[in-house]
Design a protein around this motif. Structure first.
Motif, PDB file in Angstrom:
ATOM      1  N   TYR A  35      12.187  -8.197  11.293  1.00  0.00           N
ATOM      2  CA  TYR A  35      12.679  -9.409  12.311  1.00  0.00           C
ATOM      3  C   TYR A  35      13.469 -10.263  11.601  1.00  0.00           C
ATOM      4  N   ILE A  36      13.381 -10.508  10.415  1.00  0.00           N
ATOM      5  CA  ILE A  36      14.307 -11.466   9.726  1.00  0.00           C
ATOM      6  C   ILE A  36      15.799 -10.884   9.666  1.00  0.00           C
ATOM      7  N   MET A  37      15.801  -9.476   9.298  1.00  0.00           N
ATOM      8  CA  MET A  37      16.603  -8.844   9.166  1.00  0.00           C
ATOM      9  C   MET A  37      17.518  -8.481  10.293  1.00  0.00           C
ATOM     10  N   ILE A  38      16.929  -8.317  11.564  1.00  0.00           N
ATOM     11  CA  ILE A  38      17.548  -8.269  12.935  1.00  0.00           C
ATOM     12  C   ILE A  38      17.855  -9.486  13.776  1.00  0.00           C
ATOM     13  N   SER A  39      17.375 -10.532  13.076  1.00  0.00           N
ATOM     14  CA  SER A  39      17.314 -11.615  14.208  1.00  0.00           C
ATOM     15  C   SER A  39      18.870 -12.099  14.213  1.00  0.00           C
ATOM     16  N   LEU A  83       9.766 -13.328  22.575  1.00  0.00           N
ATOM     17  CA  LEU A  83       8.596 -12.864  21.900  1.00  0.00           C
ATOM     18  C   LEU A  83       8.704 -12.513  20.356  1.00  0.00           C
ATOM     19  N   PRO A  84       9.973 -11.933  20.136  1.00  0.00           N
ATOM     20  CA  PRO A  84      10.241 -11.452  18.485  1.00  0.00           C
ATOM     21  C   PRO A  84       9.580 -12.651  17.440  1.00  0.00           C
ATOM     22  N   PRO A  85      10.253 -13.733  17.607  1.00  0.00           N
ATOM     23  CA  PRO A  85       9.749 -14.774  16.464  1.00  0.00           C
ATOM     24  C   PRO A  85       8.283 -15.021  16.470  1.00  0.00           C
ATOM     25  N   ILE A  86       7.716 -15.080  17.750  1.00  0.00           N
ATOM     26  CA  ILE A  86       6.134 -15.259  17.938  1.00  0.00           C
ATOM     27  C   ILE A  86       5.504 -14.099  17.235  1.00  0.00           C
ATOM     28  N   TYR A  87       5.868 -12.778  17.540  1.00  0.00           N
ATOM     29  CA  TYR A  87       4.956 -11.738  16.962  1.00  0.00           C
ATOM     30  C   TYR A  87       5.542 -11.484  15.563  1.00  0.00           C
ATOM     31  N   ALA A  88       6.712 -11.906  14.993  1.00  0.00           N
ATOM     32  CA  ALA A  88       6.859 -11.881  13.691  1.00  0.00           C
ATOM     33  C   ALA A  88       6.064 -13.028  12.837  1.00  0.00           C
ATOM     34  N   THR A  89       5.729 -14.098  13.498  1.00  0.00           N
ATOM     35  CA  THR A  89       4.829 -15.232  13.141  1.00  0.00           C
ATOM     36  C   THR A  89       3.434 -14.547  13.055  1.00  0.00           C
ATOM     37  N   ILE A  90       2.903 -13.707  13.911  1.00  0.00           N
ATOM     38  CA  ILE A  90       1.603 -13.276  13.900  1.00  0.00           C
ATOM     39  C   ILE A  90       1.720 -12.405  12.959  1.00  0.00           C
ATOM     40  N   ASN A  91       2.664 -11.385  12.662  1.00  0.00           N
ATOM     41  CA  ASN A  91       2.902 -10.675  11.508  1.00  0.00           C
ATOM     42  C   ASN A  91       2.446 -11.135   9.993  1.00  0.00           C
ATOM     43  N   ALA A  92       3.114 -12.438  10.089  1.00  0.00           N
ATOM     44  CA  ALA A  92       2.947 -13.180   8.754  1.00  0.00           C
ATOM     45  C   ALA A  92       1.877 -13.768   8.592  1.00  0.00           C
ATOM     46  N   ILE A  93       1.236 -14.259   9.703  1.00  0.00           N
ATOM     47  CA  ILE A  93      -0.401 -15.068   9.643  1.00  0.00           C
ATOM     48  C   ILE A  93      -1.329 -13.864   9.533  1.00  0.00           C
ATOM     49  N   THR A  94      -0.785 -12.577   9.838  1.00  0.00           N
ATOM     50  CA  THR A  94      -1.946 -11.412   9.528  1.00  0.00           C
ATOM     51  C   THR A  94      -2.044 -11.173   8.078  1.00  0.00           C
ATOM     52  N   ALA A  95      -0.810 -11.136   7.339  1.00  0.00           N
ATOM     53  CA  ALA A  95      -0.573 -11.054   6.265  1.00  0.00           C
ATOM     54  C   ALA A  95      -1.280 -11.791   5.294  1.00  0.00           C
ATOM     55  N   LEU A  96      -1.204 -13.268   5.670  1.00  0.00           N
ATOM     56  CA  LEU A  96      -2.159 -14.343   5.065  1.00  0.00           C
ATOM     57  C   LEU A  96      -3.587 -14.015   5.155  1.00  0.00           C
ATOM     58  N   VAL A  97      -3.922 -13.754   6.331  1.00  0.00           N
ATOM     59  CA  VAL A  97      -5.474 -13.681   6.826  1.00  0.00           C
ATOM     60  C   VAL A  97      -5.830 -12.348   5.808  1.00  0.00           C
ATOM     61  N   LEU A  98      -5.079 -11.323   5.563  1.00  0.00           N
ATOM     62  CA  LEU A  98      -5.649 -10.166   4.845  1.00  0.00           C
ATOM     63  C   LEU A  98      -5.645 -10.699   3.411  1.00  0.00           C
ATOM     64  N   VAL A  99      -4.544 -11.469   2.848  1.00  0.00           N
ATOM     65  CA  VAL A  99      -4.850 -11.937   1.593  1.00  0.00           C
ATOM     66  C   VAL A  99      -6.228 -12.906   1.435  1.00  0.00           C
ATOM     67  N   LEU A 100      -6.345 -13.528   2.297  1.00  0.00           N
ATOM     68  CA  LEU A 100      -7.364 -14.557   2.288  1.00  0.00           C
ATOM     69  C   LEU A 100      -8.623 -13.766   2.219  1.00  0.00           C
ATOM     70  N   ALA A 101      -8.708 -12.757   3.169  1.00  0.00           N
ATOM     71  CA  ALA A 101     -10.052 -12.089   3.355  1.00  0.00           C
ATOM     72  C   ALA A 101     -10.409 -11.016   1.872  1.00  0.00           C
ATOM     73  N   TYR A 116       7.458  -7.160  25.186  1.00  0.00           N
ATOM     74  CA  TYR A 116       8.958  -7.123  24.675  1.00  0.00           C
ATOM     75  C   TYR A 116       9.836  -6.056  25.068  1.00  0.00           C
ATOM     76  N   HIS A 117       9.489  -4.872  24.645  1.00  0.00           N
ATOM     77  CA  HIS A 117      10.148  -3.701  24.508  1.00  0.00           C
ATOM     78  C   HIS A 117      10.256  -3.205  25.916  1.00  0.00           C
ATOM     79  N   MET A 118       9.349  -3.439  26.941  1.00  0.00           N
ATOM     80  CA  MET A 118       9.300  -3.123  28.165  1.00  0.00           C
ATOM     81  C   MET A 118      10.189  -3.921  29.183  1.00  0.00           C
ATOM     82  N   THR A 119      10.428  -5.196  28.657  1.00  0.00           N
ATOM     83  CA  THR A 119      11.025  -6.151  29.434  1.00  0.00           C
ATOM     84  C   THR A 119      12.568  -6.333  28.905  1.00  0.00           C
ATOM     85  N   SER A 120      12.903  -5.826  27.578  1.00  0.00           N
ATOM     86  CA  SER A 120      14.289  -6.099  26.937  1.00  0.00           C
ATOM     87  C   SER A 120      14.623  -5.068  26.621  1.00  0.00           C
TER      88      SER A 120
END
Length: 177
Positions: free
Chosen positions: A169-173, A44-62, A95-99
């Motif tokens: 995410y990038i720093m800990i990956s 999950l970490p790369p998936i939810y990091a991507t969601i964060n990136a998309i959220t940032a983009l959506v905020l700027v677009l909004a 992720y944190h409940m299972t890892s």
């Protein structure tokens, strides 16, 4: 809707905003202590990091949409940003409940930078909850002047949380097992 109706409309949401602003961080903290012996079908970490990136983009677009007078698009993008943030939160907790938590392996200045970004990200992710909720309520109740006023605070806070989520995410990956 007149001004007194807006105030009543805003106030009927206040209890819910306070409850959610307390319950969400508390539930997340409690769930961090719960460990489930399960293997998730995806990492999950790369998936939810991507969601964060998309959220940032959506905020700027909004932000750009509202600056250009595209209020309906702004509203749709903000609802999408909220959905993305909720999706992130569910995946993050799952992720944190299972890892086991991953330890940061960097040293020196990099280590201090990582922990600064991580700690400010976590703190701001808690602080931004009531701001997002209040801003949203003021928007949907058509209390536009108050919406604009708080949105000037909410936008940079939320954008910081979304961007720093990606940075963390990038720093800990490199240290994921």
């Amino acid at each position: 809707m007149n001004n007194s109706e807006q105030i009543i409309d805003d106030k009927k949401y206040n209890k819910l905003i306070v409850i959610l602003s307390v319950v969400i961080p508390v539930v997340v903290a409690v769930l961090f202590g719960v460990k489930i012996d399960a293997t998730l079908p995806v990492f999950l970490p790369p998936i939810y990091a991507t969601i964060n990136a998309i959220t940032a983009l959506v905020l700027v677009l909004a932000f750009m949409a509202v600056q250009n007078g595209k209020i309906k698009l702004h509203e749709q993008l903000m609802k999408f940003a909220i959905i993305l943030s909720l999706l992130f939160l569910v995946m993050y907790v799952a992720y944190h409940m299972t890892s086991d938590s991953t330890k940061f392996g960097g040293e020196g200045v990099l280590k201090y930078m990582y922990y600064f970004v991580l700690i400010t990200h976590i703190l701001m992710s808690i602080i931004v909850i009531p701001f997002v909720l209040i801003t949203y309520v003021r928007g949907i109740t058509n209390n536009i002047e108050k919406h604009k006023k708080i949105a000037k605070i909410t936008f940079p806070l939320w954008l910081y949380v979304a961007i720093t989520g990606v940075v963390v995410y990038i720093m800990i990956s490199p240290y994921y097992a």
